[in-house]
Structure formats: C-alpha cells, structure tokens
Design a protein around this motif. Structure first.
Motif, PDB file in Angstrom:
ATOM      1  N   VAL A 143       0.820  -1.206   0.115  1.00  0.00           N
ATOM      2  CA  VAL A 143       0.101   0.120   0.220  1.00  0.00           C
ATOM      3  C   VAL A 143       0.701   1.185   0.058  1.00  0.00           C
ATOM      4  O   VAL A 143       0.640   2.323  -0.721  1.00  0.00           O
ATOM      5  CB  VAL A 143      -0.979   0.020   1.115  1.00  0.00           C
ATOM      6  N   VAL A 174       2.573   1.843  -3.423  1.00  0.00           N
ATOM      7  CA  VAL A 174       1.524   2.340  -4.618  1.00  0.00           C
ATOM      8  C   VAL A 174       1.107   3.785  -4.317  1.00  0.00           C
ATOM      9  O   VAL A 174       0.766   4.592  -5.230  1.00  0.00           O
ATOM     10  CB  VAL A 174       0.124   1.317  -4.498  1.00  0.00           C
ATOM     11  N   ARG A 175       0.852   4.208  -3.031  1.00  0.00           N
ATOM     12  CA  ARG A 175       0.332   5.407  -2.890  1.00  0.00           C
ATOM     13  C   ARG A 175       1.468   6.482  -3.113  1.00  0.00           C
ATOM     14  O   ARG A 175       1.101   7.671  -3.783  1.00  0.00           O
ATOM     15  CB  ARG A 175       0.266   5.687  -1.337  1.00  0.00           C
ATOM     16  N   ASP A 201       1.615   6.952  -6.923  1.00  0.00           N
ATOM     17  CA  ASP A 201       0.589   7.779  -7.427  1.00  0.00           C
ATOM     18  C   ASP A 201       0.957   9.158  -7.226  1.00  0.00           C
ATOM     19  O   ASP A 201       0.528  10.014  -8.460  1.00  0.00           O
ATOM     20  CB  ASP A 201      -0.639   7.363  -6.553  1.00  0.00           C
ATOM     21  N   ARG A 202       1.498   9.521  -6.521  1.00  0.00           N
ATOM     22  CA  ARG A 202       1.915  10.776  -6.148  1.00  0.00           C
ATOM     23  C   ARG A 202       3.233  11.278  -7.170  1.00  0.00           C
ATOM     24  O   ARG A 202       2.902  12.426  -7.547  1.00  0.00           O
ATOM     25  CB  ARG A 202       2.617  11.068  -4.751  1.00  0.00           C
ATOM     26  N   GLY A 243      -3.897 -14.281  -2.085  1.00  0.00           N
ATOM     27  CA  GLY A 243      -4.596 -13.242  -1.352  1.00  0.00           C
ATOM     28  C   GLY A 243      -3.602 -12.387  -0.245  1.00  0.00           C
ATOM     29  O   GLY A 243      -4.333 -11.623   0.373  1.00  0.00           O
ATOM     30  N   GLU A 244      -2.538 -12.461  -0.131  1.00  0.00           N
ATOM     31  CA  GLU A 244      -1.794 -11.875   1.004  1.00  0.00           C
ATOM     32  C   GLU A 244      -1.004 -10.697   0.267  1.00  0.00           C
ATOM     33  O   GLU A 244      -0.332  -9.915   1.177  1.00  0.00           O
ATOM     34  CB  GLU A 244      -0.633 -12.752   1.770  1.00  0.00           C
ATOM     35  N   MET A 245      -1.208 -10.407  -0.989  1.00  0.00           N
ATOM     36  CA  MET A 245      -0.094  -9.420  -1.498  1.00  0.00           C
ATOM     37  C   MET A 245      -1.156  -9.041  -2.656  1.00  0.00           C
ATOM     38  O   MET A 245      -1.950  -9.462  -3.449  1.00  0.00           O
ATOM     39  CB  MET A 245       1.114  -9.932  -2.264  1.00  0.00           C
ATOM     40  N   LEU A 246      -1.265  -7.675  -2.878  1.00  0.00           N
ATOM     41  CA  LEU A 246      -1.940  -6.956  -3.867  1.00  0.00           C
ATOM     42  C   LEU A 246      -1.590  -7.638  -5.175  1.00  0.00           C
ATOM     43  O   LEU A 246      -0.827  -7.977  -5.639  1.00  0.00           O
ATOM     44  CB  LEU A 246      -1.320  -5.439  -4.178  1.00  0.00           C
ATOM     45  N   ARG A 247      -2.784  -7.795  -5.748  1.00  0.00           N
ATOM     46  CA  ARG A 247      -2.621  -8.487  -7.081  1.00  0.00           C
ATOM     47  C   ARG A 247      -2.056  -7.492  -8.311  1.00  0.00           C
ATOM     48  O   ARG A 247      -2.359  -6.314  -8.202  1.00  0.00           O
ATOM     49  CB  ARG A 247      -3.992  -9.170  -7.617  1.00  0.00           C
ATOM     50  N   GLU A 290      -4.814  -1.405 -12.058  1.00  0.00           N
ATOM     51  CA  GLU A 290      -6.237  -0.775 -12.105  1.00  0.00           C
ATOM     52  C   GLU A 290      -6.077   0.542 -11.454  1.00  0.00           C
ATOM     53  O   GLU A 290      -6.260   1.772 -12.006  1.00  0.00           O
ATOM     54  CB  GLU A 290      -7.279  -1.548 -11.701  1.00  0.00           C
ATOM     55  N   ILE A 291      -5.385   0.544 -10.200  1.00  0.00           N
ATOM     56  CA  ILE A 291      -5.119   1.991  -9.348  1.00  0.00           C
ATOM     57  C   ILE A 291      -4.217   2.839 -10.029  1.00  0.00           C
ATOM     58  O   ILE A 291      -4.607   4.193 -10.079  1.00  0.00           O
ATOM     59  CB  ILE A 291      -4.679   1.381  -7.928  1.00  0.00           C
ATOM     60  N   LEU A 292      -3.267   2.483 -10.648  1.00  0.00           N
ATOM     61  CA  LEU A 292      -2.221   3.392 -10.993  1.00  0.00           C
ATOM     62  C   LEU A 292      -2.354   3.659 -12.604  1.00  0.00           C
ATOM     63  O   LEU A 292      -1.847   4.897 -13.054  1.00  0.00           O
ATOM     64  CB  LEU A 292      -0.857   2.892 -10.838  1.00  0.00           C
TER      65      LEU A 292
END
Lengths: 91, 270
Positions: B146, B149-150, B153-154, B189-193, B199-201
C-alpha cells in the motif's frame, strides 16, 4: 493463524482485497487535490480558534480538527476543550 | 536521438537503484550506448551496486560546478564497453544540484549517449524533481504494497505536472515496473494482485520482477543482476523490460509460483 490453517490456506481472510479497497478510497481523495484539503483543515483550525477566542480564552493546542474520509460520506470532527467558565461572568 | 529515462518511485527501498543498474546493463548489452546517472546526492549507491565504488574520482556535482569535465567524471563499466556511470557526490547535499547545472549536464549526456538513465533519490523534494525534470520516459518502480502504491501515485502526478515535458504541454511516457512480486503470496491473497496495482495506477506495465535472492546476491557482488546471473528469473524479467523499452512488443511474463515439494504433494499437478 494456526499451523493447520497456514498449511491449507483457510481460516483467515485474505488481506490483499482490503489493501486494494483502502488504496482506492485514499487515492480518489488525494488526486482531487490533497494539498487544498490540508490547507482547508489548517484554515478551519485557525478561523475556528479566532471566533472562539473572541468569547472564551482557549489554548491553541486544545482545538482539534479531524477528518475521517469515507467512501460516500466524510466526517469533520471539531473538538474544543474549553476551560472552566466563571459563572459570575454570565449574563 | 538520445532518450532520457528516470527511474523513480517516491518511496525508498523499492528497487530503483537495482532496476537502474539491471536495465542499464541489459540495454547496453544490446550494443546501445548507455549512461546511468546517480541523482541521490549525499547518499550515492549506484556506484556500489554497479561495482564501481573504488573508481570514483569526480562526480555529478563536480561537473555541475565546473570542477571537472563530464568525460573525467564518467566511469566506463569494466564488463560492458557501452555502459558508463556518472556517480553522485557523497559529501555534498542536494542543494548543490542547480537546475541550470543539471540542464547543462543532461544536454551533454544526450549528445554522447543513446540512453541516459537517471536514478532518482527517494522522496518528492528537489533531488527527485531534478532527476525527473528532463525525462522523456519514466519508470515508476512499485512494490505490491500500500505505501509504495500510494507514493507511486503521487510521483505519477508530479511527472504529469512538474517536468519539462509537462510544462511544454507534452507528456512524459510513464511505465510501471512492479518489483519484489511474490506470486505465491499473491495467489494466497496476501499481496496486492498485479491487476489491482495496474487498475489503481493506470499506467502501462513494463515488467514484473519477482522477489528473488539473486537480487541481494548481485548487489553483494557489485554486478547488475542481468550480468551476475543472467538466467535467473529477475534477470530475465529485466532483460525483457529492456527489450520493451527499445520498442519491442512483448507479452509481459507473469512470474509463477515455484512450488516446493510439500505443496506439490498436496495440490498435485498445476
């Protein structure tokens, strides 16, 4: 997590979807002008303090402005600790 | 026409320097003239990861301040003839980087090389801004986690607003390099796919580098992983990313789980 569930991957909820959802909410807010939002909070803090000071002596540190950002609704919380008022001054 | 590329991330420790060294070496191996530039003034490490730490005489700041010529500061790699490194200063701080000085050096590098790869410092301050300012391309190095990724994005926001390209009405071409990816943990499912991060970035994917002990081994040895163990999964992934940078259309290889004996016994074929 027990040894059993760690072997078979059951019994605990996966954390990755939670991470994804938290990021999506957070970034949706940050992209729409994170800077202006923190400006807003400090402005609110300063102006609220000004207004209250006109009537009650309050400490700068005793005014808390908090924001809790949710998916659809955000909550603005203002917490002001007011010193004991002297009853004689009340009109 | 030289291409200027910045390797950036916002967050520290995600693999910018490792990726700069590995991609630089992979590009140079195809015969391209490549220079890797360390912008982390005060905390230089690219020299160490590349195994050139004992050959540093002059650095980027010396060139910017006119104490040395660019050709005196460039260190030619001993393994690949077409690969050079321009080290950062270890004793100065980032204030010694001036916008004009950086612009002058970048122009000179553009004339000499096919690829100028700038290894950005972590953070979003002066050093990081100057590292990205002249970029045509950006590689955004991101871990499936997390905070990384944040921060990415910045950084993407900054690439779209504070670079020379952006100010001239153009766009820095951005690519995502997902590093330290652990397919086993992602499968559980323990780590972002990968799809979630993409999709987020929402920038195109340049490559996925699997978490691997070979990366630490490479930095221990002072060799880019693409040279120290070229057949290892991370080296293959970097080499593939380099080919994609050169314009080849290649499917991104998604690292797959390498199952231990135990898992194989229980889950059978896969």
């Amino acid at each position: 997590m027990s040894l059993f569930s760690s072997f078979f991957g059951r019994g605990n909820k996966t954390s990755a979807p939670v991470a994804r959802d938290r990021l999506q909410i957070l970034l949706a807010h940050e992209r729409t002008g994170e800077a202006s939002e923190s400006d807003l909070l400090s402005k609110l803090h300063a102006e609220i303090l000004e207004v209250i000071k006109k009537h009650i002596p309050v400490d700068q540190d005793k005014v808390q402005v908090k924001l809790d950002r949710g998916n659809s609704v955000s909550m603005l919380e203002i917490d002001i600790e007011v010193p004991q008022l002297k009853s004689s001054r009340r009109s | 026409m030289a291409k200027v590329l910045v390797v950036t991330s916002g967050k520290g420790g995600v693999g910018k320097t490792t990726s700069t060294a590995a991609l630089g070496a992979a590009l140079a191996q195809t015969g391209q003239n490549v220079v890797v530039v360390d912008f982390d003034v005060g905390l230089r490490n690219l020299d160490l990861v590349m195994g050139a730490e004992r050959r540093v005489v002059f650095d980027l700041i010396n060139v910017i301040q006119g104490d040395a010529k660019l050709s005196q500061a460039l260190i030619r790699d001993k393994r690949i003839e077409t690969l050079s490194i321009l080290p950062a200063s270890q004793t100065r701080d980032k204030d010694a980087l001036t916008a004009e000085g950086v612009a002058r050096v970048m122009q000179e590098l553009r004339e000499k090389f096919d690829w100028v790869i700038c290894d950005s410092p972590a953070g979003i301050e002066r050093g990081a801004q100057l590292a990205m300012y002249h970029a045509d391309y950006a590689i955004v190095v991101t871990n499936p986690e997390v905070s990384s990724v944040r921060d990415s994005d910045r950084i993407i926001g900054m690439l779209d607003s504070t670079t020379e390209k952006a100010k001239g009405g153009g766009k820095v071409e951005k690519h995502l390099l997902l590093t330290r990816y652990d397919p086993a943990r992602a499968a559980r499912g323990e780590m972002l796919r990968i799809e979630d991060v993409l999709e987020i970035l929402s920038i195109p994917l340049l490559g996925i580098i699997p978490e691997s002990e070979e990366v630490l081994r490479a930095s221990n040895l002072g060799a880019p992983v693409t040279l120290s163990s070229p057949d290892s999964p991370p080296a293959r992934a970097y080499a593939e990313a380099a080919r994609r940078l050169e314009g080849e259309k290649l499917e991104v290889t998604v690292p797959t789980e390498r199952k231990g004996l135990f898992a194989r016994l229980f889950k059978g074929r896969n």
